[in-house]
Design a protein around this motif. Structure first.
Motif, mmCIF file in Angstrom:
data_model
loop_
_atom_site.group_PDB
_atom_site.id
_atom_site.type_symbol
_atom_site.label_atom_id
_atom_site.label_comp_id
_atom_site.label_asym_id
_atom_site.label_seq_id
_atom_site.Cartn_x
_atom_site.Cartn_y
_atom_site.Cartn_z
ATOM 1 N N LEU A 752 0.729 -1.069 0.027
ATOM 2 C CA LEU A 752 -0.197 -0.489 0.136
ATOM 3 C C LEU A 752 0.645 0.832 -0.408
ATOM 4 O O LEU A 752 0.444 1.912 -0.765
ATOM 5 C CB LEU A 752 -0.958 0.355 0.992
ATOM 6 C CG LEU A 752 -1.479 1.424 1.167
ATOM 7 C CD1 LEU A 752 -2.394 1.437 0.474
ATOM 8 C CD2 LEU A 752 -2.603 0.960 3.126
ATOM 9 N N LEU A 753 2.486 1.273 1.059
ATOM 10 C CA LEU A 753 2.886 2.418 0.546
ATOM 11 C C LEU A 753 3.927 2.625 -0.776
ATOM 12 O O LEU A 753 3.930 3.943 -0.980
ATOM 13 C CB LEU A 753 3.596 1.665 1.297
ATOM 14 C CG LEU A 753 4.636 3.509 2.020
ATOM 15 C CD1 LEU A 753 4.701 4.366 2.215
ATOM 16 C CD2 LEU A 753 6.026 2.943 2.983
ATOM 17 N N VAL A 754 4.024 1.468 -1.246
ATOM 18 C CA VAL A 754 4.004 1.395 -2.683
ATOM 19 C C VAL A 754 3.171 2.518 -3.399
ATOM 20 O O VAL A 754 3.310 3.290 -4.353
ATOM 21 C CB VAL A 754 4.600 0.166 -3.085
ATOM 22 C CG1 VAL A 754 5.183 0.819 -4.885
ATOM 23 C CG2 VAL A 754 5.542 0.179 -2.331
ATOM 24 N N LEU A 755 1.688 2.023 -3.202
ATOM 25 C CA LEU A 755 1.069 2.273 -4.133
ATOM 26 C C LEU A 755 0.889 3.934 -4.101
ATOM 27 O O LEU A 755 0.675 4.131 -5.182
ATOM 28 C CB LEU A 755 -0.330 2.172 -3.817
ATOM 29 C CG LEU A 755 -0.552 0.166 -4.017
ATOM 30 C CD1 LEU A 755 -1.845 -0.133 -4.041
ATOM 31 C CD2 LEU A 755 -0.225 0.407 -6.082
ATOM 32 N N GLY A 760 1.023 9.611 -5.208
ATOM 33 C CA GLY A 760 1.561 10.566 -5.216
ATOM 34 C C GLY A 760 2.102 11.269 -6.245
ATOM 35 O O GLY A 760 1.857 12.253 -6.601
ATOM 36 N N ALA A 761 3.343 10.817 -6.710
ATOM 37 C CA ALA A 761 4.030 11.291 -7.707
ATOM 38 C C ALA A 761 3.531 11.042 -8.913
ATOM 39 O O ALA A 761 3.342 12.367 -9.920
ATOM 40 C CB ALA A 761 5.057 9.705 -8.094
ATOM 41 N N PHE A 762 2.049 10.497 -9.502
ATOM 42 C CA PHE A 762 1.482 10.559 -10.509
ATOM 43 C C PHE A 762 0.531 12.149 -10.600
ATOM 44 O O PHE A 762 0.366 12.547 -11.118
ATOM 45 C CB PHE A 762 0.936 9.324 -10.227
ATOM 46 C CG PHE A 762 -0.368 9.736 -11.694
ATOM 47 C CD1 PHE A 762 0.154 9.294 -13.096
ATOM 48 C CD2 PHE A 762 -1.626 9.916 -11.454
ATOM 49 C CE1 PHE A 762 -1.158 9.760 -14.280
ATOM 50 C CE2 PHE A 762 -2.556 10.092 -12.654
ATOM 51 C CZ PHE A 762 -2.023 9.664 -13.450
ATOM 52 N N THR A 763 -0.056 12.077 -8.858
ATOM 53 C CA THR A 763 -0.643 12.973 -8.546
ATOM 54 C C THR A 763 -0.046 14.846 -8.975
ATOM 55 O O THR A 763 -0.083 15.620 -9.364
ATOM 56 C CB THR A 763 -1.639 12.940 -7.436
ATOM 57 O OG1 THR A 763 -2.052 12.325 -7.501
ATOM 58 C CG2 THR A 763 -1.828 14.295 -6.507
ATOM 59 N N LEU A 764 1.285 15.022 -8.846
ATOM 60 C CA LEU A 764 1.908 15.447 -9.074
ATOM 61 C C LEU A 764 2.540 15.761 -10.514
ATOM 62 O O LEU A 764 2.927 16.969 -10.401
ATOM 63 C CB LEU A 764 3.651 15.654 -7.726
ATOM 64 C CG LEU A 764 3.264 15.902 -6.046
ATOM 65 C CD1 LEU A 764 4.353 15.448 -5.450
ATOM 66 C CD2 LEU A 764 2.483 17.201 -5.824
#
Length: 784
Positions: A752-755, A760-764
Motif C-alpha cells: 500500500l505504501l508503494v501504491l 502521489g508521484a502521479f498526482t504531482l
C-alpha cells in the motif's frame, strides 16, 4: 554388734544389681535418639537450585510435612532458605558480614520445637582463633560456630537447636560472619573474607494447632494467613452448579486470590466436606452437606463454624435464601471481609460498586497520570545506608497491552539524594529494571566545587551534607515487566588509605525522593493478540476491566469438579494480578449468544461438552475431538504472502496447513483466538479431555517457573511440561490514535505504501507535465 557375713552378702549383691540396673538405664537413654529425632525422620537435603528471578506468579511451598507419633494434630514443617525467598546462596563478606532470612508463624499454629540445618562453607584464609559464624534469631545469638582451618573450603552441615520461646509471629534468622585473615593491620573488605550459606539449608519447625474462636473478625485467617508464604490451597464445598452459584463462588475465590498475591491459590471443589482442614461452604436452603448442620438463613449470611470432622479446623459459610442473596453475601465478603465480626453476620444492604475504567487496576501503575514512587513504596523503603547493600527497591507492576511500537518509552522523572564524595572516584548510582540495566549516574563531585555545593545545600534545603540531584531517563516499554522492581543501587567506591588506615565508616547515605514520577500517560494501549503470556501473568484481556465486567466464563451444562476448580483458580489469578476481586463476572453454562455478545470469553471444559467449540472449529488454532487433535500451521509462503498483502493471518484461512494427530491425549490446552461473535473481542479456552489434565493446567499457572513458559496462541500442558505450539498473531486490540494508527497501518502494508507513493508521484507529475507543456508551447509560439 556387727552383722554376720551371711547377712551382709545379700545386701551387697542387691546394691550391685541396683547399680548395674541404673547404669543400664543410663546407657539406654544415652544411646536413644532425642524425642524429636525419633518421631520425625530426618529429611534429605535437596540439590542446590540455581538462582532464579522472582515473577508476577512467585509461590512458596512447604518442603515436607509429617505427623508426629502419639498426636494426630502435631506436624513437622521443613522449609529451605530458597522457599523462604533466598533464590541464590547467601554471601557473607568482610570483617562483619551479615544477611537475614525472614520466616513467620501462622495464627492457628504454635511452635513446639525448632531446628536449623545449616549448609555452609568458608574461606581457607580465615584465622580460626578470631573468626566465627554467629547464628541469630530475632537478634538473639543461638549458636556460635567455630571455623577450623582444616575444614575450610569444604561444604559443611551443622544442626542447631532453637528455643521456641524466641519465636513470635514475625521472625528473622540472621547469619553473621566475624572474619579476620591476619593479626596485623587488615583490609576490612579483603576478598579473602567470605563465607557462603547454601539456600538448601533447612529450617525444621514442630507445630501444633491452636483452637481459634469462631469470629469473622479474624478473616481472612485461618483460611488464608498473610504470614504463611506457601501457596493457598482451600477446598470449596459447592453442591449447586447454577451460573449464579458459580458467580458467587468466583467472587469468594477472587477475594482469596487478591490476598494471596504472588503466592498463588488453588481451590479443590467437591459436594462434600474434606476430612481435615479449613474449607469454604456455599449453601442455599435445602442444601445437604453430609455431617454439617447448617444454621438458619435470615438473609445474605456469612458465618464461621468449627469443622464437624476436624474440631481444630474452621468452615466459612456463605449462605442466602436465594441465589441473588448468595451473590450478595459473596460480594460483601469479597469487598468488605475485613469489616466483619462475630460468629455470623447478615448483610442488610450492599451498595453497588462504581463502574471501573479500563486499566485502572489498583496494583497497576496508572496509565492516565504521572505516578509518584512514594505511592509504590513507603518512605523508609526509599532510603539506604552503609556500604554492604545500598539498594533501594521499588516494586512495579505495569499494565498489560502497552504498545512498544517504534521503541516507545515512558519518562522517569528521578530525584535522589546522596552523600557527596571527598574526592572524585568511581561511585555511581546504577538503575535497573528487574535485571535490565537502564542508566548509571556518577556520584562524584569535582573537589573545587564540593565545598560550595555543601554550603549551598546546607543553607537552602536543610539537608546537611546530602546532595540533591534531578535527572530524567526513559523506560522502554519492551522492558516493562508484569511484576518486577526498579532497583536503585548506590555503589560507593572504597578509598584505600594504606596499611592500618583503612577504616570503613557507616556514613554513606542514599535516598530516592518520593516525588519522583513514572508517567505512562503518553503511551497507547495496543496489543497484538492472542498473547497467552499476558493472560497467564496478568489475566489480559479479561483484566482490562478490573471487576471483570466485560468477561463471560463459559462452562459446560453440567460442569465437573475439575472444571469448576479451574474456573475458581483463574478468578483468583486475575484478582492477584489486579488487586481487586472480579465481582461483576458473568457465568454461562448454556452458551447463550445474547449473553456472549460484546464480551471477552473464558471457555473451560472438554470439547465434547462445549458445543460452541465444535461450531467454532474453523476458527480454533487447535481442535480436539474423539478422533484426535488438529493444529493449524502457517507455512513460510503463507506468512510472506500475508505480510506482503497486509492480510492478517487468520486460523480459518484455507491456505493454512493442518497437522492432525490421533490417539488419547492427557494434555490440557490453552488457546487464544479472536471471538467469532465479535470482531476485536478475545476468547481464551482451557480445554482437556481428561479431568486430571485441568489440575496440571492450574499447577502451571500457579508455578512461577512454569508460567514463564506460557506464550503465543496455543500452549500444551502435560504434568510439569509446558510447550508453546503456535505463536501466530491474528488480530490487535486497543488503539494507537489517529496519527500513530495511520503510520502503523501503512508500516504493516508495504505494498500500500508503494501504491501511495506512486499515486502521489502521479498526482504531482500530471499538473507539472501540463504546466511545462503549456510553457513549452508558449515559447514555440513566441519564436514564430
Amino acid at each position: 554388734m556387727k552383722p554376720s557375713t551371711a547377712t551382709q552378702r545379700p545386701a551387697a549383691i542387691g546394691r550391685k544389681l541396683a547399680m548395674a540396673g541404673l547404669m543400664g538405664l543410663l546407657l539406654v537413654a544415652a544411646l536413644s535418639p532425642p524425642p524429636s529425632e525419633a518421631k520425625s525422620p530426618k529429611p534429605k537435603l535437596a540439590p542446590a537450585a540455581s538462582a532464579g528471578r522472582a515473577t508476577a506468579a512467585f509461590a512458596l511451598a512447604e518442603g515436607s510435612s509429617a505427623q508426629t507419633e502419639g498426636s494426630t494434630a502435631t506436624r513437622t514443617r521443613v522449609v529451605t532458605f530458597r522457599q523462604l525467598g533466598a533464590l541464590a546462596p547467601l554471601e557473607l563478606r568482610g570483617v562483619d558480614g551479615r544477611t537475614s532470612v525472614p520466616f513467620n508463624i501462622r495464627d492457628d499454629e504454635v511452635v513446639t520445637s525448632a531446628r536449623l540445618r545449616l549448609v555452609f562453607s568458608y574461606s581457607p584464609a580465615l584465622l580460626p582463633q578470631i573468626s566465627h559464624l554467629n547464628v541469630r534469631v530475632n537478634d538473639e545469638v543461638v549458636a556460635t560456630l567455630p571455623l577450623p582451618r582444616e575444614q575450610a573450603g569444604t561444604t559443611l552441615q551443622r544442626t542447631i537447636a532453637i528455643n521456641p520461646v524466641l519465636l513470635g509471629e514475625f521472625n528473622r534468622l540472621t547469619l553473621q560472619l566475624i572474619g579476620h585473615y591476619t593479626l596485623e593491620c587488615e583490609d576490612p573488605v579483603h576478598t579473602s573474607l567470605w563465607a557462603n550459606v547454601s539456600n538448601v539449608s533447612e529450617l525444621e519447625l514442630g507445630l501444633e494447632p491452636v483452637n481459634l474462636s469462631n469470629d469473622l473478625r479474624s478473616l481472612p485467617s485461618p483460611f488464608f494467613d498473610l504470614k504463611d508464604p506457601g501457596a493457598v490451597k482451600l477446598p470449596f464445598v459447592l453442591a449447586g452448579r447454577s451460573p449464579a452459584q458459580l458467580e458467587a463462588a468466583g467472587a469468594v475465590s477472587a477475594w482469596f486470590g487478591a490476598l494471596s498475591s504472588y503466592r498463588g491459590a488453588s481451590f479443590p471443589v467437591s459436594a462434600s466436606l474434606p476430612e481435615r482442614g479449613h474449607a469454604v461452604v456455599l449453601a442455599l436452603p435445602g442444601t445437604k452437606v453430609a455431617g454439617l448442620n447448617l444454621p438458619s438463613i435470615a438473609g445474605p449470611t456469612l458465618a464461621m463454624v468449627s469443622h464437624p470432622l476436624d474440631p481444630q479446623a474452621k468452615l466459612l459459610l456463605v449462605m442466602g435464601r436465594s441465589e441473588a442473596e448468595l451473590k450478595v453475601a459473596a460480594s460483601a465478603l469479597a469487598l468488605g471481609g475485613n469489616a466483619l465480626s462475630g460468629a455470623s453476620a447478615v448483610v442488610s444492604a450492599l451498595d453497588p460498586t462504581p463502574l471501573r475504567k479500563p486499566f485502572d487496576a489498583p496494583r497497576w501503575i496508572a496509565s492516565d497520570r504521572p505516578v509518584k514512587l512514594g505511592e509504590l513504596a513507603q518512605g523508609v523503603e526509599l532510603s539506604a545506608r552503609g556500604y554492604s547493600d545500598m539498594s533501594v527497591r521499588v516494586p512495579v507492576s505495569f499494565p498489560p497491552g502497552l504498545s512498544g511500537w517504534r521503541g516507545a518509552t515512558a519518562p522517569l522523572d528521578l530525584k535522589y539524594r546522596h552523600t557527596p564524595r571527598v574526592t572524585r572516584d568511581k561511585s555511581v548510582l546504577n538503575i535497573n529494571l528487574d535485571k535490565n540495566h537502564l542508566k548509571a549516574y556518577s556520584l562524584s563531585t569535582e573537589t573545587s566545587t564540593l565545598g560550595k555545593l555543601r554550603e549551598t545545600f546546607k543553607d537552602t534545603t536543610g539537608l546537611g551534607d546530602m546532595m540533591s540531584v534531578h535527572e530524567r531517563l526513559d523506560l522502554p516499554v519492551y522492558l516493562m515487566p508484569a511484576l518486577g522492581e526498579l532497583n536503585f543501587h548506590f555503589s560507593y567506591d572504597i578509598h584505600k588509605e594504606g596499611p592500618c588506615k583503612d577504616v570503613i565508616l557507616d556514613n554513606q547515605r542514599g535516598a530516592i525522593d518520593p516525588d519522583s514520577t513514572i508517567d505512562l500517560s503518553g503511551l497507547h494501549h495496543f496489543a497484538a493478540m492472542p498473547d497467552l503470556a499476558s493472560f497467564a501473568n496478568q489475566g489480559f484481556p479479561f483484566t482490562r476491566m478490573a471487576d471483570l465486567s466485560e468477561t463471560v466464563v463459559v462452562l459446560g451444562a453440567q460442569p465437573k469438579d475439575p472444571e469448576v476448580s479451574t474456573y475458581l483458580a483463574l478468578m483468583a489469578r486475575f484478582a492477584a494480578a489486579t488487586g481487586l476481586p472480579g465481582v461483576r463476572v458473568a457465568v454461562s453454562t448454556g452458551g447463550d449468544a445474547a449473553v456472549l455478545e460484546g464480551r471477552d470469553l473464558l471457555v473451560i471444559g472438554s470439547a465434547a461438552e462445549l458445543p460452541m467449540l465444535k461450531q467454532w472449529e474453523s476458527s480454533l488454532p487447535i481442535a480436539l475431538s474423539a478422533q484426535g487433535r488438529r493444529l493449524n500451521i502457517a507455512d513460510p509462503w503463507n506468512r510472506f504472502n500475508s505480510w506482503l498483502l497486509g492480510d492478517p493471518e487468520r486460523p480459518g484461512d484455507p491456505a493454512l496447513s493442518r497437522l492432525s494427530l490421533s490417539g488419547d491425549s492427557a494434555d490440557a490446552y490453552l488457546m487464544g483466538f479472536e471471538s467469532p461473535i465479535d470482531r476485536g473481542r478475545s476468547v481464551v479456552a482451557v480445554v482437556a479431555s481428561q479431568p486430571d489434565a485441568f489440575a496440571n493446567m492450574v499447577d502451571a499457572l500457579v508455578s512461577s517457573e512454569l508460567v514463564s513458559r506460557i506464550h503465543g496462541s496455543v500452549v500444551s500442558v502435560r504434568q510439569a511440561q509446558v510447550d508453546s505450539l503456535s505463536d501466530s498473531v491474528d488480530y490487535h486490540v486497543g488503539s494507537l490514535g489517529l496519527i500513530d494508527g495511520l503510520r502503523w497501518y501503512i508500516a504493516r502494508h508495504p505494498l500500500l505504501l508503494v501504491l501511495l507513493l506512486a499515486l502521489g508521484a502521479f498526482t504531482l507529475a500530471v499538473p507539472l507535465y501540463v504546466l511545462l507543456r503549456r510553457r513549452a508551447q508558449r515559447r514555440l509560439e513566441g519564436g514564430h
